[in-house]
Design a protein around this motif. Sequence first.
Motif, mmCIF file in Angstrom:
data_model
loop_
_atom_site.group_PDB
_atom_site.id
_atom_site.type_symbol
_atom_site.label_atom_id
_atom_site.label_comp_id
_atom_site.label_asym_id
_atom_site.label_seq_id
_atom_site.Cartn_x
_atom_site.Cartn_y
_atom_site.Cartn_z
ATOM 1 N N TYR A 1 -18.611 4.111 -35.550
ATOM 2 C CA TYR A 1 -19.657 4.520 -34.609
ATOM 3 C C TYR A 1 -21.043 4.321 -35.222
ATOM 4 O O TYR A 1 -21.987 3.950 -34.518
ATOM 5 C CB TYR A 1 -19.459 5.966 -34.165
ATOM 6 C CG TYR A 1 -18.523 6.088 -32.992
ATOM 7 C CD1 TYR A 1 -18.979 5.926 -31.686
ATOM 8 C CD2 TYR A 1 -17.172 6.352 -33.176
ATOM 9 C CE1 TYR A 1 -18.122 6.007 -30.605
ATOM 10 C CE2 TYR A 1 -16.302 6.435 -32.104
ATOM 11 C CZ TYR A 1 -16.785 6.264 -30.820
ATOM 12 O OH TYR A 1 -15.930 6.343 -29.744
ATOM 13 N N ALA A 2 -21.171 4.548 -36.518
ATOM 14 C CA ALA A 2 -22.465 4.332 -37.167
ATOM 15 C C ALA A 2 -22.849 2.855 -37.109
ATOM 16 O O ALA A 2 -24.011 2.515 -36.872
ATOM 17 C CB ALA A 2 -22.418 4.820 -38.604
ATOM 18 N N ARG A 3 -21.878 1.972 -37.316
ATOM 19 C CA ARG A 3 -22.152 0.541 -37.206
ATOM 20 C C ARG A 3 -22.608 0.186 -35.793
ATOM 21 O O ARG A 3 -23.434 -0.699 -35.600
ATOM 22 C CB ARG A 3 -20.894 -0.266 -37.540
ATOM 23 C CG ARG A 3 -20.487 -0.245 -38.993
ATOM 24 C CD ARG A 3 -19.308 -1.181 -39.222
ATOM 25 N NE ARG A 3 -18.842 -1.112 -40.601
ATOM 26 C CZ ARG A 3 -17.806 -0.397 -41.020
ATOM 27 N NH1 ARG A 3 -17.122 0.323 -40.155
ATOM 28 N NH2 ARG A 3 -17.454 -0.387 -42.279
ATOM 29 N N ALA A 4 -22.025 0.885 -34.816
ATOM 30 C CA ALA A 4 -22.380 0.635 -33.417
ATOM 31 C C ALA A 4 -23.624 1.413 -32.997
ATOM 32 O O ALA A 4 -23.964 1.452 -31.817
ATOM 33 C CB ALA A 4 -21.198 1.014 -32.514
ATOM 34 N N ARG A 5 -24.279 2.054 -33.980
ATOM 35 C CA ARG A 5 -25.502 2.834 -33.749
ATOM 36 C C ARG A 5 -25.274 3.936 -32.708
ATOM 37 O O ARG A 5 -26.038 4.115 -31.766
ATOM 38 C CB ARG A 5 -26.662 1.924 -33.333
ATOM 39 C CG ARG A 5 -26.965 0.855 -34.362
ATOM 40 C CD ARG A 5 -28.195 0.033 -34.010
ATOM 41 N NE ARG A 5 -28.396 -1.039 -34.961
ATOM 42 C CZ ARG A 5 -28.918 -0.908 -36.192
ATOM 43 N NH1 ARG A 5 -29.278 0.300 -36.597
ATOM 44 N NH2 ARG A 5 -29.056 -1.945 -36.993
ATOM 45 N N SER A 6 -24.170 4.639 -32.895
ATOM 46 C CA SER A 6 -23.812 5.724 -31.990
ATOM 47 C C SER A 6 -23.121 6.815 -32.794
ATOM 48 O O SER A 6 -22.944 6.691 -34.000
ATOM 49 C CB SER A 6 -22.896 5.198 -30.874
ATOM 50 O OG SER A 6 -22.598 6.200 -29.954
ATOM 51 N N GLU A 7 -22.734 7.898 -32.112
ATOM 52 C CA GLU A 7 -22.032 8.993 -32.771
ATOM 53 C C GLU A 7 -20.813 9.390 -31.940
ATOM 54 O O GLU A 7 -20.901 9.481 -30.714
ATOM 55 C CB GLU A 7 -22.936 10.227 -32.918
ATOM 56 C CG GLU A 7 -24.090 10.054 -33.878
ATOM 57 C CD GLU A 7 -24.887 11.336 -34.047
ATOM 58 O OE1 GLU A 7 -24.463 12.371 -33.495
ATOM 59 O OE2 GLU A 7 -25.932 11.303 -34.714
ATOM 60 N N PRO A 8 -19.686 9.633 -32.577
ATOM 61 C CA PRO A 8 -18.512 10.101 -31.836
ATOM 62 C C PRO A 8 -18.695 11.560 -31.436
ATOM 63 O O PRO A 8 -19.265 12.343 -32.194
ATOM 64 C CB PRO A 8 -17.370 9.942 -32.846
ATOM 65 C CG PRO A 8 -18.050 10.054 -34.178
ATOM 66 C CD PRO A 8 -19.414 9.459 -34.000
ATOM 67 N N PRO A 9 -18.224 11.945 -30.254
ATOM 68 C CA PRO A 9 -18.412 13.324 -29.776
ATOM 69 C C PRO A 9 -17.378 14.282 -30.346
ATOM 70 O O PRO A 9 -16.658 14.958 -29.612
ATOM 71 C CB PRO A 9 -18.255 13.169 -28.266
ATOM 72 C CG PRO A 9 -17.247 12.068 -28.121
ATOM 73 C CD PRO A 9 -17.548 11.103 -29.250
ATOM 74 N N VAL A 10 -17.304 14.344 -31.661
ATOM 75 C CA VAL A 10 -16.331 15.207 -32.336
ATOM 76 C C VAL A 10 -17.083 16.165 -33.242
ATOM 77 O O VAL A 10 -17.938 15.746 -34.009
ATOM 78 C CB VAL A 10 -15.343 14.377 -33.187
ATOM 79 C CG1 VAL A 10 -14.353 15.293 -33.892
ATOM 80 C CG2 VAL A 10 -14.614 13.360 -32.325
ATOM 81 N N ARG A 11 -16.771 17.443 -33.124
ATOM 82 C CA ARG A 11 -17.457 18.433 -33.955
ATOM 83 C C ARG A 11 -16.530 19.112 -34.948
ATOM 84 O O ARG A 11 -16.966 19.688 -35.929
ATOM 85 C CB ARG A 11 -18.126 19.487 -33.051
ATOM 86 C CG ARG A 11 -19.226 18.903 -32.172
ATOM 87 C CD ARG A 11 -20.369 18.360 -33.014
ATOM 88 N NE ARG A 11 -21.346 17.606 -32.235
ATOM 89 C CZ ARG A 11 -21.382 16.292 -32.150
ATOM 90 N NH1 ARG A 11 -20.505 15.563 -32.827
ATOM 91 N NH2 ARG A 11 -22.291 15.674 -31.434
#
Length: 327
Positions: free
Chosen positions: A118-128
């Motif tokens: 997700y970091a490579r895709a410039r995003s964040e996974p919705p997991v806490r």
Amino acid sequence: MLEDLTTAASSPTVWPAAYPQGYAVVDVETTGLARDDRIISAAVYRLDARGEVEDHWYTLVNPERDPGPVWIHGLTSDVLEGAPLFEDIAEEFATRLEGRVLVAHNAVFDWQMIAREYARARSEPPVRQRLCTIALSKELELPLPNHKLESLAAHFGVVQQRAHHALDDARVLAEAFRPSLHAAAQGGVRLPLHECRPLTEWTDRAVPRQQSSYGAYRPTSWRPARRRPACPYPNPGRYEEGKPLKQGMRVAFSGDTSIERDLLEDRAIEAGLHVATSISRLTSLLVTNDPDSGTSKVVRARQYGTPVVDEAAFGQLLGDVEAASEG
């Protein structure tokens, strides 16, 4: 069959209110184990609050590089060539994870691979939060010969059909997790939940596609070594709470960090600190966001009395590092 095995761990009259409302049982297959490795397939079983399966999902992922140990996961370059890139499946993957606790066998590995993608895709996974089934089996004191998935599956009578296939591994884990969850609820066991910190910064080093045959695959043949300069300052000793860090202090890191680990280490080196790969009596400080974990570094820090701070505190300390004493 599984129903019969879990009779003793049937649903308690009152389900623990603190337990999560849903789970995403995840398995990913990857090109290897390093930070530069990529996901090549992923599976998610969504479970409700009591571990019942709601649905499942599976996808191949084109890693845009050599697929790694094909003899383990069976996914060749030809198979993966037409698969979607991670950025193409990131949104769908996220919908499977959103609002749920990520459950995996050795969950820190799966989480780190997912967070990096997700970091490579410039995003964040919705997991806490995540839950490791190895940690849960230890909390339940299950009489397992080891902590392999196959041993956990055998304990609950779950038959594994295709080991190292993400969809079947996720199915097996989901079926073994449900009776584990019920046993925990029945016994009032606190679930071993850990915070998931998404990567907020990322740099990717180029990794060449392996051109040799799969039979000649060697993990170290394409992973670039990262040589760090020797710290020019003597070690002034341990960090003391309330005082600044001092150039030359030996700092070690353990567990997830919200800033990508290499970047955090680079900042420490730029500040004049010595980044250590292990803990010894000479270590000045351990940085970890999970001081209660049982990692070897945390255990050794506890044995040696090494000071421990979290990432946020370390970031503040980096802003005011005291110069080394003149020789």
